[in-house]
Design a protein around this motif. Structure first.
Motif, PDB file in Angstrom:
ATOM      1  N   TYR A   1      33.940  42.837  41.062  1.00  0.00           N
ATOM      2  CA  TYR A   1      33.165  44.058  40.860  1.00  0.00           C
ATOM      3  C   TYR A   1      31.674  43.721  40.837  1.00  0.00           C
ATOM      4  O   TYR A   1      31.234  42.920  40.015  1.00  0.00           O
TER       5      TYR A   1
ATOM      6  N   GLN B   1      46.518  51.499  44.861  1.00  0.00           N
ATOM      7  CA  GLN B   1      45.758  50.294  44.555  1.00  0.00           C
ATOM      8  C   GLN B   1      45.833  49.976  43.065  1.00  0.00           C
ATOM      9  O   GLN B   1      45.490  48.874  42.638  1.00  0.00           O
TER      10      GLN B   1
ATOM     11  N   VAL C   1      33.549  47.065  44.978  1.00  0.00           N
ATOM     12  CA  VAL C   1      34.772  46.327  44.655  1.00  0.00           C
ATOM     13  C   VAL C   1      35.333  45.628  45.897  1.00  0.00           C
ATOM     14  O   VAL C   1      35.509  46.256  46.946  1.00  0.00           O
TER      15      VAL C   1
ATOM     16  N   ALA D   1      38.651  43.067  46.938  1.00  0.00           N
ATOM     17  CA  ALA D   1      39.911  42.458  46.503  1.00  0.00           C
ATOM     18  C   ALA D   1      40.161  41.203  47.321  1.00  0.00           C
ATOM     19  O   ALA D   1      40.027  41.208  48.545  1.00  0.00           O
TER      20      ALA D   1
ATOM     21  N   ARG E   1      46.474  39.514  42.934  1.00  0.00           N
ATOM     22  CA  ARG E   1      45.198  39.566  43.651  1.00  0.00           C
ATOM     23  C   ARG E   1      44.054  39.482  42.648  1.00  0.00           C
ATOM     24  O   ARG E   1      44.233  39.717  41.447  1.00  0.00           O
TER      25      ARG E   1
ATOM     26  N   LEU F   1      40.170  40.765  41.790  1.00  0.00           N
ATOM     27  CA  LEU F   1      39.230  41.846  42.064  1.00  0.00           C
ATOM     28  C   LEU F   1      37.834  41.444  41.601  1.00  0.00           C
ATOM     29  O   LEU F   1      37.646  40.988  40.475  1.00  0.00           O
TER      30      LEU F   1
ATOM     31  N   CYS G   1      49.263  47.920  43.255  1.00  0.00           N
ATOM     32  CA  CYS G   1      48.331  46.802  43.425  1.00  0.00           C
ATOM     33  C   CYS G   1      48.042  46.561  44.902  1.00  0.00           C
ATOM     34  O   CYS G   1      48.000  45.420  45.376  1.00  0.00           O
TER      35      CYS G   1
ATOM     36  N   GLN H   1      44.929  40.934  38.776  1.00  0.00           N
ATOM     37  CA  GLN H   1      46.076  41.829  38.637  1.00  0.00           C
ATOM     38  C   GLN H   1      47.314  40.956  38.658  1.00  0.00           C
ATOM     39  O   GLN H   1      47.543  40.191  39.595  1.00  0.00           O
TER      40      GLN H   1
END
Length: 277
Positions: free
Chosen positions: A156, A48, A188, A190, A152, A154, A70, A111
């Protein structure tokens, strides 16, 4: 020595099977990887994490094929220092990137195709993950980022009770129909531009390195690798793997994921090669 170990490419789940609870590569696993390579073993990884973090974690461990990083969206060739994106947010600047939720306590990071991480909005959870995973980053404005460069997004959460999925659906509206959200950790999520098939990931790894699907052994402990487990010539999962992985795999190790499942497989291949030397 038997050619079986030399003619087999092992694709190993780095995060769940090679790293310890602190996110480091233990010396035992490093020694097994070096022994495996010295006997002609061929290895690559699924992670990841970003390419830079994966390279830092592996240190001197050489990979024999592009790594899936990723979350499998980027096939990265460390020998060449370049990657192939299997999907991106191309054309979604206005519908997604510029309308991301701005709720308190939610950090957002992109990312990128070049392996970098761009932080759009910082949060306590995001800062903690960046430190834990040794990830360098650049502060950015989403309006300045091109969709084709984003692999992607992410999210948080500082507070796990924040209804993030509902918030994304409300903010992004119809765009969520084509998007895919994956819970990576309790704090988290994605967001992907779409699903990446196991066939696409396999073709990004095996042919460039000169291997067929029949020559691939997948060692997995995350459900994102289920299709790869099903497509590979051989597949192995730890004793405590999720039920769907155990049903899909051809073999199950005697040990759990944190008790040496990866070492069991790799050392077993070395012993088998030495037996027929």
């Amino acid at each position: 020595m038997s050619n079986s170990i030399e003619n087999t490419l092992v694709l190993c789940d780095l995060d769940n099977l090679l790293l310890n609870a602190e996110g480091n590569l233990p010396q035992l696993h490093r020694d097994v990887l070096q022994l495996f390579a010295s006997r002609g073993g061929k290895l690559t990884v699924y992670s990841q994490r970003s390419p830079k973090v994966v390279r830092s974690l592996l240190g001197g461990v050489r990979l024999s094929a592009p790594a899936l990083v990723c979350g499998g969206i980027l096939a990265y060739n460390f020998a060449e220092g370049s990657g192939t994106a299997l999907c991106s947010f191309a054309g979604m600047e206005d519908s997604v990137l510029k309308v991301l939720p701005a709720a308190p306590g939610i950090g957002i990071a992109f990312q990128m195709r070049d392996g970098t991480t761009r932080v759009v909005r910082m949060s306590e959870a995001l800062e903690a993950h960046l430190r834990q995973e040794w990830t360098s980053f650049v502060l950015s404005n989403a309006a300045d980022v091109r969709g084709e460069e984003v692999l992607r997004i992410l999210f948080y959460q500082d507070k796990k009770q924040v209804p993030l999925t509902a918030l994304l659906e409300k903010t992004l509206g119809e765009a969520t129909v084509t998007l895919r959200a994956e819970r990576m950790a309790p704090d988290v999520v994605a967001l992907l531009p779409g699903g990446v098939s196991g066939t696409a990931m396999l073709n990004a790894v095996c042919p460039p390195a000169g291997y067929s699907a029949e020559q691939l052994t997948v060692l997995a402990d995350c459900t994102q690798m289920t299709e790869l487990v099903q497509l590979a010539g051989n597949s192995v999962v730890p004793a405590d793997a999720p039920a769907e992985l155990r049903l899909a795999a051809k073999q199950t190790t005697l040990t759990d994921h944190d008790a040496g499942a990866a070492a069991e497989l790799l050392y077993g291949m070395v012993r088998a090669a030495e037996k027929f030397a």
